[in-house]
Motif scaffolding. Structure first.
Motif, PDB file in Angstrom:
ATOM      1  N   THR A 118       0.810  -1.215   0.000  1.00  9.28           N
ATOM      2  CA  THR A 118       0.000   0.000   0.000  1.00  9.28           C
ATOM      3  C   THR A 118       0.844   1.265   0.000  1.00  9.28           C
ATOM      4  O   THR A 118       0.321   2.364  -0.221  1.00  9.28           O
ATOM      5  N   ARG A 119       2.145   1.124   0.252  1.00 11.04           N
ATOM      6  CA  ARG A 119       3.043   2.275   0.247  1.00 11.04           C
ATOM      7  C   ARG A 119       4.062   2.142  -0.892  1.00 11.04           C
ATOM      8  O   ARG A 119       4.000   1.209  -1.688  1.00 11.04           O
ATOM      9  N   ASP A 120       5.014   3.051  -0.916  1.00  5.02           N
ATOM     10  CA  ASP A 120       5.955   3.114  -2.029  1.00  5.02           C
ATOM     11  C   ASP A 120       6.906   1.925  -2.059  1.00  5.02           C
ATOM     12  O   ASP A 120       7.261   1.350  -1.017  1.00  5.02           O
ATOM     13  N   ASN A 121       7.358   1.594  -3.272  1.00  2.04           N
ATOM     14  CA  ASN A 121       8.508   0.721  -3.443  1.00  2.04           C
ATOM     15  C   ASN A 121       9.770   1.504  -3.087  1.00  2.04           C
ATOM     16  O   ASN A 121       9.793   2.731  -3.119  1.00  2.04           O
ATOM     17  N   VAL A 122      10.885   0.766  -2.809  1.00 10.13           N
ATOM     18  CA  VAL A 122      12.092   1.501  -2.431  1.00 10.13           C
ATOM     19  C   VAL A 122      13.388   0.832  -2.878  1.00 10.13           C
ATOM     20  O   VAL A 122      14.385   1.514  -3.055  1.00 10.13           O
ATOM     21  N   ALA A 123      13.403  -0.491  -3.082  1.00 10.89           N
ATOM     22  CA  ALA A 123      14.680  -1.165  -3.335  1.00 10.89           C
ATOM     23  C   ALA A 123      14.510  -2.277  -4.359  1.00 10.89           C
ATOM     24  O   ALA A 123      13.438  -2.875  -4.472  1.00 10.89           O
ATOM     25  N   ILE A 143      15.325 -11.587  -9.177  1.00 13.73           N
ATOM     26  CA  ILE A 143      15.013 -10.258  -8.681  1.00 13.73           C
ATOM     27  C   ILE A 143      14.412 -10.339  -7.282  1.00 13.73           C
ATOM     28  O   ILE A 143      13.520 -11.143  -7.014  1.00 13.73           O
ATOM     29  N   ALA A 144      14.927  -9.497  -6.391  1.00 14.11           N
ATOM     30  CA  ALA A 144      14.330  -9.286  -5.078  1.00 14.11           C
ATOM     31  C   ALA A 144      14.041  -7.800  -4.935  1.00 14.11           C
ATOM     32  O   ALA A 144      14.742  -6.960  -5.510  1.00 14.11           O
ATOM     33  N   VAL A 145      13.000  -7.477  -4.171  1.00 13.38           N
ATOM     34  CA  VAL A 145      12.593  -6.080  -4.065  1.00 13.38           C
ATOM     35  C   VAL A 145      12.189  -5.750  -2.633  1.00 13.38           C
ATOM     36  O   VAL A 145      11.861  -6.625  -1.833  1.00 13.38           O
ATOM     37  N   GLY A 146      12.218  -4.447  -2.340  1.00 11.69           N
ATOM     38  CA  GLY A 146      11.746  -3.933  -1.060  1.00 11.69           C
ATOM     39  C   GLY A 146      10.697  -2.860  -1.282  1.00 11.69           C
ATOM     40  O   GLY A 146      10.788  -2.074  -2.228  1.00 11.69           O
ATOM     41  N   ALA A 147       9.703  -2.825  -0.400  1.00  8.66           N
ATOM     42  CA  ALA A 147       8.603  -1.870  -0.572  1.00  8.66           C
ATOM     43  C   ALA A 147       8.064  -1.467   0.807  1.00  8.66           C
ATOM     44  O   ALA A 147       8.762  -1.563   1.810  1.00  8.66           O
ATOM     45  N   MET A 148       6.822  -0.993   0.823  1.00  9.48           N
ATOM     46  CA  MET A 148       6.175  -0.501   2.047  1.00  9.48           C
ATOM     47  C   MET A 148       7.075   0.527   2.750  1.00  9.48           C
ATOM     48  O   MET A 148       7.326   0.470   3.941  1.00  9.48           O
ATOM     49  N   TRP A 149       7.540   1.489   1.940  1.00 11.54           N
ATOM     50  CA  TRP A 149       8.492   2.478   2.434  1.00 11.54           C
ATOM     51  C   TRP A 149       7.779   3.442   3.382  1.00 11.54           C
ATOM     52  O   TRP A 149       6.956   4.258   2.984  1.00 11.54           O
ATOM     53  N   ASN A 150       8.145   3.341   4.649  1.00  6.63           N
ATOM     54  CA  ASN A 150       7.521   4.145   5.699  1.00  6.63           C
ATOM     55  C   ASN A 150       8.576   4.420   6.757  1.00  6.63           C
ATOM     56  O   ASN A 150       8.566   3.840   7.843  1.00  6.63           O
ATOM     57  N   PRO A 151       9.535   5.302   6.466  1.00  9.08           N
ATOM     58  CA  PRO A 151      10.690   5.480   7.345  1.00  9.08           C
ATOM     59  C   PRO A 151      10.357   6.026   8.721  1.00  9.08           C
ATOM     60  O   PRO A 151      11.149   5.867   9.661  1.00  9.08           O
ATOM     61  N   GLY A 152       9.202   6.649   8.885  1.00 12.24           N
ATOM     62  CA  GLY A 152       8.825   7.162  10.191  1.00 12.24           C
ATOM     63  C   GLY A 152       8.295   6.103  11.133  1.00 12.24           C
ATOM     64  O   GLY A 152       8.204   6.339  12.343  1.00 12.24           O
ATOM     65  N   GLN A 206       3.411  -2.276   9.027  1.00 14.46           N
ATOM     66  CA  GLN A 206       3.193  -0.939   8.482  1.00 14.46           C
ATOM     67  C   GLN A 206       4.450  -0.340   7.866  1.00 14.46           C
ATOM     68  O   GLN A 206       4.393   0.772   7.323  1.00 14.46           O
ATOM     69  N   SER A 207       5.551  -1.036   7.932  1.00  9.30           N
ATOM     70  CA  SER A 207       6.807  -0.476   7.439  1.00  9.30           C
ATOM     71  C   SER A 207       7.725  -1.589   6.958  1.00  9.30           C
ATOM     72  O   SER A 207       8.015  -2.536   7.686  1.00  9.30           O
ATOM     73  N   GLY A 208       8.172  -1.449   5.714  1.00 10.90           N
ATOM     74  CA  GLY A 208       9.132  -2.394   5.168  1.00 10.90           C
ATOM     75  C   GLY A 208       8.485  -3.614   4.538  1.00 10.90           C
ATOM     76  O   GLY A 208       7.368  -4.012   4.888  1.00 10.90           O
ATOM     77  N   SER A 209       9.184  -4.182   3.570  1.00 14.34           N
ATOM     78  CA  SER A 209       8.811  -5.476   3.010  1.00 14.34           C
ATOM     79  C   SER A 209      10.002  -6.012   2.241  1.00 14.34           C
ATOM     80  O   SER A 209      10.832  -5.240   1.746  1.00 14.34           O
ATOM     81  N   VAL A 210      10.085  -7.321   2.141  1.00 13.59           N
ATOM     82  CA  VAL A 210      11.068  -7.992   1.293  1.00 13.59           C
ATOM     83  C   VAL A 210      10.321  -9.057   0.499  1.00 13.59           C
ATOM     84  O   VAL A 210       9.607  -9.881   1.083  1.00 13.59           O
ATOM     85  N   HIS A 211      10.462  -9.019  -0.814  1.00 15.48           N
ATOM     86  CA  HIS A 211       9.809  -9.999  -1.677  1.00 15.48           C
ATOM     87  C   HIS A 211      10.804 -10.554  -2.688  1.00 15.48           C
ATOM     88  O   HIS A 211      11.648  -9.820  -3.205  1.00 15.48           O
ATOM     89  N   TYR A 212      10.675 -11.843  -2.948  1.00 17.60           N
ATOM     90  CA  TYR A 212      11.376 -12.481  -4.065  1.00 17.60           C
ATOM     91  C   TYR A 212      10.366 -12.632  -5.192  1.00 17.60           C
ATOM     92  O   TYR A 212       9.216 -13.026  -4.967  1.00 17.60           O
ATOM     93  N   LEU A 213      10.795 -12.290  -6.411  1.00 16.67           N
ATOM     94  CA  LEU A 213       9.877 -12.314  -7.547  1.00 16.67           C
ATOM     95  C   LEU A 213      10.113 -13.542  -8.413  1.00 16.67           C
ATOM     96  O   LEU A 213      11.251 -13.850  -8.776  1.00 16.67           O
ATOM     97  N   ILE A 214       9.037 -14.237  -8.745  1.00 16.06           N
ATOM     98  CA  ILE A 214       9.087 -15.431  -9.590  1.00 16.06           C
ATOM     99  C   ILE A 214       8.832 -15.000 -11.037  1.00 16.06           C
ATOM    100  O   ILE A 214       7.796 -14.414 -11.349  1.00 16.06           O
ATOM    101  N   ARG A 215       9.795 -15.319 -11.909  1.00 19.58           N
ATOM    102  CA  ARG A 215       9.658 -14.893 -13.303  1.00 19.58           C
ATOM    103  C   ARG A 215       8.629 -15.727 -14.048  1.00 19.58           C
ATOM    104  O   ARG A 215       8.547 -16.957 -13.869  1.00 19.58           O
ATOM    105  N   THR A 227      11.420  -0.498   7.881  1.00 24.05           N
ATOM    106  CA  THR A 227      12.221   0.481   7.123  1.00 24.05           C
ATOM    107  C   THR A 227      13.236  -0.169   6.187  1.00 24.05           C
ATOM    108  O   THR A 227      14.346   0.328   6.017  1.00 24.05           O
ATOM    109  N   THR A 228      12.851  -1.268   5.541  1.00 28.93           N
ATOM    110  CA  THR A 228      13.684  -1.846   4.480  1.00 28.93           C
ATOM    111  C   THR A 228      14.092  -0.748   3.504  1.00 28.93           C
ATOM    112  O   THR A 228      13.254   0.018   3.035  1.00 28.93           O
TER     113      THR A 228
END
Length: 404
Positions: free
Chosen positions: A85-90, A104-113, A120-129, A147-148
């Protein structure tokens, strides 16, 4: 040319006349190409072959979409949209199974506060092609700290890779105070849907921002944060906790590792989102690799050379030999208008092997509010090109290296 000649005369006079000055570096020449004028933020970039055509593609973590740009026609394809629900970041991309295409791996749910609640903050996902990589990919969610912020694939043996994830804050931190940042390494199982074993690398730092990887038989991570720059190595005993590097105690947000001939080079933007680009010059005894693997007490610190102090929100650094000099140069940029009311990207070229004298070249004058940048030879001409994503300028560009 007269100005360059005078510069080297002055350097020779300062250093003594026991040896002739090094040859003048070539005049850098770059040709820019805009690939995308509708980038929302451009949080992170990665480079790798997505479709198996033996050409490096560009991957982008944008505000709500992860996308890749196909080398050649530079057509944009969405990998995943609205992951959280929040921004991607990595984003991290690397061929870890030897099939010629990146995982590919990604980070999202960017909520540094929000530093306490991992929902409510951070995520790590592995993507299946999918069979066709131009279509949407599948996401597998992994455990994470709040805060990933950044991630790297790290080769730990001939056929093993870890995904190392760096949060911005320690859990529950306020203003960089509290618990240390937990840096975890994830080991990918054969079946990515299975549990991923996790190893805690370090929790000694607070408010970390970015990190770089030194490849080799003993991989070393250089981590930039509130306490300066520290190094964590992977040895036969596994991941070792991060150690301070003598002379690199200034708070930093960006870090990249390189070499100046026989000397070690570390480039850093200080402090986080800072104003200053510094080059740190060391020898083998001050290298983090020697310090980590041999446990040698190091008394000689890196020497610090300030290359620029005009940044506003300095946010990206890359190191590489773009000019075929036999030693690395530094590319860096900032994302908010500086005192001259400009954003931009600059190239910093060492004019002697000691790293004490540098020449500055403006690569982008006020059209790139750089959020992230990478170096890669995109057209297989043997020269590194510059790839940059702009935040306020909402763009993605390649600066083609046309240096003769």
């Amino acid at each position: 040319m007269k100005r360059n000649a005078l510069l080297f005369i002055c350097l020779t006079a300062f250093m003594g006349c026991s040896s002739p000055p090094p040859p003048l570096p070539p005049q850098p020449q770059f040709e820019e190409q805009v690939l995308d004028e509708e980038v929302a933020i451009g949080y992170g970039l990665a480079i790798g072959d997505v479709d198996g055509d033996n050409k490096p593609d560009i991957l982008l973590a944008d505000k709500k979409e992860f996308a890749w740009y196909r080398n050649g026609d530079w057509q944009r394809f969405v990998i995943y949209k609205d992951l959280t629900t929040r921004d991607n970041v990595a984003i991290a991309a690397r061929d870890i199974d030897g099939d010629g295409m990146v995982e590919i791996a990604v980070g999202a749910m960017w909520n540094p506060g929000e530093t306490s609640d991992s929902e409510q903050s951070g995520s790590v996902h592995y993507l299946i092609r999918p069979e066709d990589p131009t279509q949407a990919w599948e996401a597998v969610q992994l455990p994470h700290e709040p805060t990933t912020h950044r991630m790297h694939w790290v080769q730990t043996s001939e056929d093993s890779f870890d995904l190392v994830v760096l949060p911005l804050h320690g859990r529950g931190n306020q203003g960089g105070e509290g618990e240390g940042v937990k840096v975890y390494a994830y080991s990918k199982p054969d079946n990515p849907y299975d549990e991923w074993p996790m190893a805690l690398i370090d929790e000694s730092m607070h408010m970390t921002h970015n990190f770089d990887l030194l490849e080799g038989d003993t991989p070393v991570l250089y981590i930039a944060g509130k306490e300066g720059i520290r190094a964590a190595a992977y040895t036969e005993d596994g991941w070792q906790a991060a150690n301070p590097i003598p002379g690199l105690s200034n708070g930093a947000g960006e870090v990249r590792k390189g070499t100046l001939g026989a000397s070690s080079l570390i480039a850093a933007i200080e402090p986080m989102h800072g104003t200053t680009l510094a080059a740190y010059i060391g020898n083998e005894m001050t290298s983090a690799l020697t310090f980590q693997t041999l446990n040698v007490p190091v008394d000689v610190p890196y020497s610090r050379v300030v290359l620029d102090s005009t940044y506003t929100q300095g946010h990206a650094v890359a190191v590489g030999d773009l000019l075929d000099m036999g030693m690395d140069q530094i590319v860096a940029g900032w994302r908010n208008p500086n005192a001259a009311d400009k954003v931009g990207v600059k190239l910093y070229v060492p004019t002697d092997a000691s790293g004490q004298a540098w020449q500055t070249f403006l690569i982008d004058d006020n059209t790139m509010a750089v959020e992230d940048l990478k170096l890669a030879d995109l057209n297989d001409d043997g020269k590194l090109d510059i790839i940059a994503a702009g935040r306020a300028t909402n763009n993605l560009k390649v600066y083609w290296n046309r240096t003769e």
